[in-house]
Each structure stands twice: as C-alpha cells, then as structure tokens.
Write an enzyme that holds these catalytic residues in place. Structure first.
Site, PDB file in Angstrom:
ATOM      1  N   CYS A   1       0.814  -1.223   0.000  1.00 39.51           N
ATOM      2  CA  CYS A   1       0.000   0.000   0.000  1.00 39.51           C
ATOM      3  C   CYS A   1       0.847   1.273   0.000  1.00 39.51           C
ATOM      4  CB  CYS A   1      -0.953   0.002   1.187  1.00 39.51           C
ATOM      5  SG  CYS A   1      -1.956  -1.474   1.240  1.00 39.51           S
TER       6      CYS A   1
ATOM      7  N   HIS B   1      -3.220   6.980   2.871  1.00 35.28           N
ATOM      8  CA  HIS B   1      -3.679   5.699   2.332  1.00 35.28           C
ATOM      9  C   HIS B   1      -5.069   5.406   2.900  1.00 35.28           C
ATOM     10  CE1 HIS B   1      -4.088   1.626   1.226  1.00 35.28           C
ATOM     11  NE2 HIS B   1      -3.795   1.126   2.412  1.00 35.28           N
TER      12      HIS B   1
ATOM     13  N   ASN C   1     -10.102  -0.043   0.111  1.00 37.80           N
ATOM     14  CA  ASN C   1      -8.643   0.044   0.146  1.00 37.80           C
ATOM     15  C   ASN C   1      -8.078  -0.504  -1.167  1.00 37.80           C
ATOM     16  OD1 ASN C   1      -5.930  -0.494   0.525  1.00 37.80           O
ATOM     17  ND2 ASN C   1      -6.163  -1.364   2.570  1.00 37.80           N
TER      18      ASN C   1
HETATM   19  N1  COA Z   1     -18.681  -8.434   9.513  1.00 35.30           N
HETATM   20  C1  COA Z   1     -19.110  -8.762  10.738  1.00 35.30           C
HETATM   21  N2  COA Z   1     -18.303  -9.172  11.731  1.00 35.30           N
HETATM   22  C2  COA Z   1     -16.990  -9.228  11.454  1.00 35.30           C
HETATM   23  C3  COA Z   1     -16.468  -8.902  10.186  1.00 35.30           C
HETATM   24  C4  COA Z   1     -17.371  -8.492   9.192  1.00 35.30           C
HETATM   25  N3  COA Z   1     -16.980  -8.153   7.951  1.00 35.30           N
HETATM   26  N4  COA Z   1     -15.128  -9.062  10.220  1.00 35.30           N
HETATM   27  C5  COA Z   1     -14.798  -9.465  11.451  1.00 35.30           C
HETATM   28  N5  COA Z   1     -15.935  -9.579  12.197  1.00 35.30           N
HETATM   29  C6  COA Z   1     -16.060  -9.990  13.576  1.00 35.30           C
HETATM   30  C7  COA Z   1     -14.917 -10.822  14.090  1.00 35.30           C
HETATM   31  O1  COA Z   1     -15.071 -12.178  13.705  1.00 35.30           O
HETATM   32  C8  COA Z   1     -15.021 -10.618  15.565  1.00 35.30           C
HETATM   33  O2  COA Z   1     -16.013 -11.445  16.053  1.00 35.30           O
HETATM   34  P1  COA Z   1     -15.847 -12.181  17.479  1.00 35.30           P
HETATM   35  O3  COA Z   1     -15.761 -11.065  18.473  1.00 35.30           O
HETATM   36  O4  COA Z   1     -17.092 -12.989  17.570  1.00 35.30           O
HETATM   37  O5  COA Z   1     -14.598 -12.982  17.367  1.00 35.30           O
HETATM   38  C9  COA Z   1     -15.523  -9.177  15.692  1.00 35.30           C
HETATM   39  O6  COA Z   1     -16.066  -8.841  14.415  1.00 35.30           O
HETATM   40  C10 COA Z   1     -14.442  -8.189  16.050  1.00 35.30           C
HETATM   41  O7  COA Z   1     -13.343  -8.425  15.196  1.00 35.30           O
HETATM   42  P2  COA Z   1     -12.074  -7.536  15.266  1.00 35.30           P
HETATM   43  O8  COA Z   1     -11.037  -8.042  14.319  1.00 35.30           O
HETATM   44  O9  COA Z   1     -11.683  -7.363  16.719  1.00 35.30           O
HETATM   45  O10 COA Z   1     -12.666  -6.158  14.765  1.00 35.30           O
HETATM   46  P3  COA Z   1     -11.963  -4.772  14.727  1.00 35.30           P
HETATM   47  O11 COA Z   1     -12.707  -3.789  15.485  1.00 35.30           O
HETATM   48  O12 COA Z   1     -10.479  -4.886  14.957  1.00 35.30           O
HETATM   49  O13 COA Z   1     -12.137  -4.365  13.187  1.00 35.30           O
HETATM   50  C11 COA Z   1     -10.871  -4.289  11.171  1.00 35.30           C
HETATM   51  C12 COA Z   1     -11.582  -5.177  12.176  1.00 35.30           C
HETATM   52  C13 COA Z   1     -10.271  -5.177  10.086  1.00 35.30           C
HETATM   53  C14 COA Z   1     -11.879  -3.361  10.526  1.00 35.30           C
HETATM   54  C15 COA Z   1      -9.766  -3.454  11.878  1.00 35.30           C
HETATM   55  O14 COA Z   1      -8.965  -4.290  12.685  1.00 35.30           O
HETATM   56  C16 COA Z   1      -8.896  -2.727  10.924  1.00 35.30           C
HETATM   57  O15 COA Z   1      -9.328  -1.829  10.251  1.00 35.30           O
HETATM   58  N6  COA Z   1      -7.591  -3.061  10.869  1.00 35.30           N
HETATM   59  C17 COA Z   1      -6.694  -2.474   9.951  1.00 35.30           C
HETATM   60  C18 COA Z   1      -6.866  -3.135   8.634  1.00 35.30           C
HETATM   61  C19 COA Z   1      -6.146  -2.451   7.518  1.00 35.30           C
HETATM   62  O16 COA Z   1      -6.092  -1.261   7.466  1.00 35.30           O
HETATM   63  N7  COA Z   1      -5.599  -3.252   6.603  1.00 35.30           N
HETATM   64  C20 COA Z   1      -4.956  -2.803   5.443  1.00 35.30           C
HETATM   65  C21 COA Z   1      -3.676  -2.139   5.746  1.00 35.30           C
HETATM   66  S1  COA Z   1      -2.921  -1.619   4.309  1.00 35.30           S
END
Ligand code: COA
Length: 336
Positions: free
Chosen positions: A124, A263, A293
C-alpha cells in the site's frame, strides 16, 4: 556535514514535482449489501468499523488496463507525450503476469519507447515508494519525466469467503507524471519493518519442481491474510511519526499543510492520525467510502480526485502518506 537531500537540492537547484494526475476505476460497483449476501456481515458493521460503503471490483478490467487508462489521463493532464516519458514505475502486488512487469506492459501499450520501466512491491506504500525513486532519478539527472502508477486488482488475491478481509479491499489505478520543478517534493521519509510483515501476507505459488516429494508440493494459490488489530496498531503508531519526520525535514509544521492525503484503509485510522497530529478532520480528504482500500492505487486515485475537483491551488502544501504490507510506510511533503 550536510545531508544528501539538501546537497542534491543545492547542486541541481531543482526538485521534482507532480505535474499531472489520472485515475481509472472498474465499472462494477459492489455495495456492502451485496457482500451481506456473500458472507456473514452487515452494512452497519462495515460502515462503523471501516467507513466503507462500496468498492469497485474488476470484471472486465485488468491491472494493466487500469494502469494504462490512468497513465494516459495523467499524461494528458500534464501535457506530455509518450516519447517524453523516460521512467515508468508501477507499484503493485497484483500484476497480471510475473513477467513482463506491469510497467513494461504499460510502456508497450502507451508506446513510451524511451522509458526504463519496472515494478516495485511496497504494497500500500507502493505509490509513495515509487515517487521517492522518481524524485531521486530526476534530481540526479537520470530521468526527466517519470510516470508513477499505483495499480491493483486485489479482488483476485481476496478470499471471498473471509468476512475479515473481503469487505476491505477494492480495485483501481492512479497515476502521476513527475518532472523537474522549481518547487515540488520538499521531503520524503520512508521506512520498513520486515519483522512485522506477518501481520499482512499473501503467499505466492509454492515451488513444486519435480525434485520435491509430493508431500512438499503445494500449488494452491493463496489469498490475503491479515491480523486486523495488529495492522491497525501499526498504522496508528507509525503514520503520525513518519509524517512528522517528513515535515521536520521540510522544516514545516502540520499547521502549514492544506491537505493530508493518507492511504485509504480505514476511516478510524485516518481520524486517529488526525487527532495525533492535532489537525481537523477536514484536512484529510477521503474516498474510501466509495473505493475501499486499493493498496498502491489508493493515494494516487485520491490525489487525482482532489486535483480534478479543483481543491488544490498552486503553492498549496500537501502531505501524502502510505502504509501497508511489508510492513512499509512513508510520507512525502509537496508544494503543488
Ligand atoms: N462483519 C461482521 N463481523 C466481522 C467482520 C465483518 N466483515 N469481520 C470481522 N468480524 C467480527 C470478528 O469475527 C469478531 O467477532 P468475534 O468477536 O465474535 O470474534 C468481531 O467482528 C471483532 O473483530 P475484530 O477483528 O476485533 O474487529 P476490529 O474492530 O479490529 O475491526 C478491522 C476489524 C479489520 C476493521 C480493523 O482491525 C482494521 O481496520 N484493521 C486495519 C486493517 C487495515 O487497514 N488493513 C490494510 C492495511 S494496508
């Protein structure tokens, strides 16, 4: 002792700058509601955790076709011909071929016979790392007119049954023409953290040569794997630091900057960076709501949008900042 950067600027009396932009997005728009039918998710979850409402997904388009469209628009916007381009760099993790590179395929399609062309993989941060290379080439006299492209078809690396990743990504390409300019790129700061790279991975096809045992062979294509919380923490910690480093090199403060083009991974990351820099959210334009993204395509697609909307005036100071797989991160301070 003077640092290399100020030495170069004095020696050439010039810096490199962006003189034109372009972008290309696939025609097919996929809404959160459509994803509700694919995996166990909701529009509300996706919007509240990421800010994303829809994304463009390649059906007819390829990484090369989008890169070519973005490049042609950027060249037209800059008023340069293909013959003038002497450097083409494509940041991508999702080219159509292992080789030739996407950059060489773009060179062929736009008939830029005078160019040296190659791809870089900085995920990215790919556009930003490409910009840094172009800046160095131009300041050292190795190139005059560079085409920097970020192009991705992440949809082919996505596991469409993994709700944790498939809701995040989109396809597209953005391009910029970079040339010598009295005032342009003021500073660039970059870094990598290979030790943290396991947080965001996509394995290539594994070796299955005839000298291996059957058990060693694994030819299944892999998909994107991510530890979301780890990537989130990395981004919120690293991006403000690298922006501050680039600002310090440029001898500017965040208050001098009109726009921070980050980004477009997640609205919550962007808001956290704004808070850490003590800057209002209005200074952080976003398009992740409609694009998701796009990895290396993310920053140049947003830059083209901001430019084409007439939001940038000559003399405005802006920051571009990227982070992603590798892990990689970087920021550039520019005068428009
Ligand atoms: N829809 C519904 N539930 C979802 C889901 C979706 N699309 N994706 C994950 N979940 C669930 C998980 O399974 C988890 O459930 P559980 O509590 O029963 O285990 C719950 O939501 C929380 O998951 P978690 O990973 O803790 O959520 P979060 O608040 O961290 O949000 C992201 C997840 C991916 C949005 C966040 O971590 C994020 O933005 N990270 C950075 C990602 C990024 O920028 N990547 C690219 C970099 S270049």
């Amino acid at each position: 002792m003077k640092d290399f950067e100020s030495f170069r600027q004095e020696e050439t009396g010039m810096s490199a700058g962006i003189v034109g932009t372009g972008s290309a997005l696939p025609a097919r728009v996929v809404s959160n509601q459509e994803l509700e039918r694919l995996v166990d998710t909701t529009d509300e979850w996706i919007r509240s955790r990421t800010g994303i409402e829809s994304r463009h997904i390649a059906v007819e388009e390829t990484t090369t076709s989008m890169a070519v469209e973005a490049a042609e628009k950027a060249m037209k916007n800059a008023g340069v011909t293909a013959d003038e381009i002497d450097l083409i760099i494509v940041g991508t993790v999702s080219g159509d071929m292992h080789f030739p590179s996407t950059a060489c395929q773009v060179q062929k399609e736009i008939s830029a016979g005078n160019a040296t062309a190659f791809d870089i993989n900085a995920a990215c941060a790919g556009f930003l790392f490409g910009l840094a290379i172009a800046d160095a080439y131009i300041r050292s006299g190795m190139a005059r007119t560079a085409l920097i492209i970020g192009a991705e078809t992440l949809s082919k690396l996505t596991d469409w049954s993994d709700r944790g990743t498939c809701v995040l990504f989109g396809d597209g390409a953005g391009a910029a023409v970079v040339q010598k300019k009295e005032e342009g790129i003021l500073s660039i700061a970059q870094g990598s953290d290979g030790a943290g790279g396991g947080a965001l991975t996509c394995r290539d096809r594994e070796n299955s040569n005839p000298f291996m045992t059957q058990a060693m062979m694994n030819t299944d294509p892999d998909h994107t794997h991510m530890n979301g919380q780890e990537v989130y923490r990395f981004a919120v910690k690293t991006v403000p630091v690298i922006i501050e480093k680039a600002l310090e090199k440029a001898q500017l403060g965040p208050e001098d900057i009109k726009f921070f083009l980050l980004h477009q991974a997640n609205i919550r990351i962007i808001e956290a960076v704004a808070r850490k820099l003590g800057q209002p959210a209005e200074k952080f334009p976003t398009n992740l709501q409609k694009c998701g993204n796009i990895s290396a395509g993310s920053i140049p697609v947003l830059l083209d949008y901001v430019h084409q909307e007439g939001m940038l005036q000559k003399g405005d100071k802006i920051v571009l900042a990227g982070f992603g797989g590798g892990l990689t991160f970087g920021a550039a301070v520019l005068i428009w």
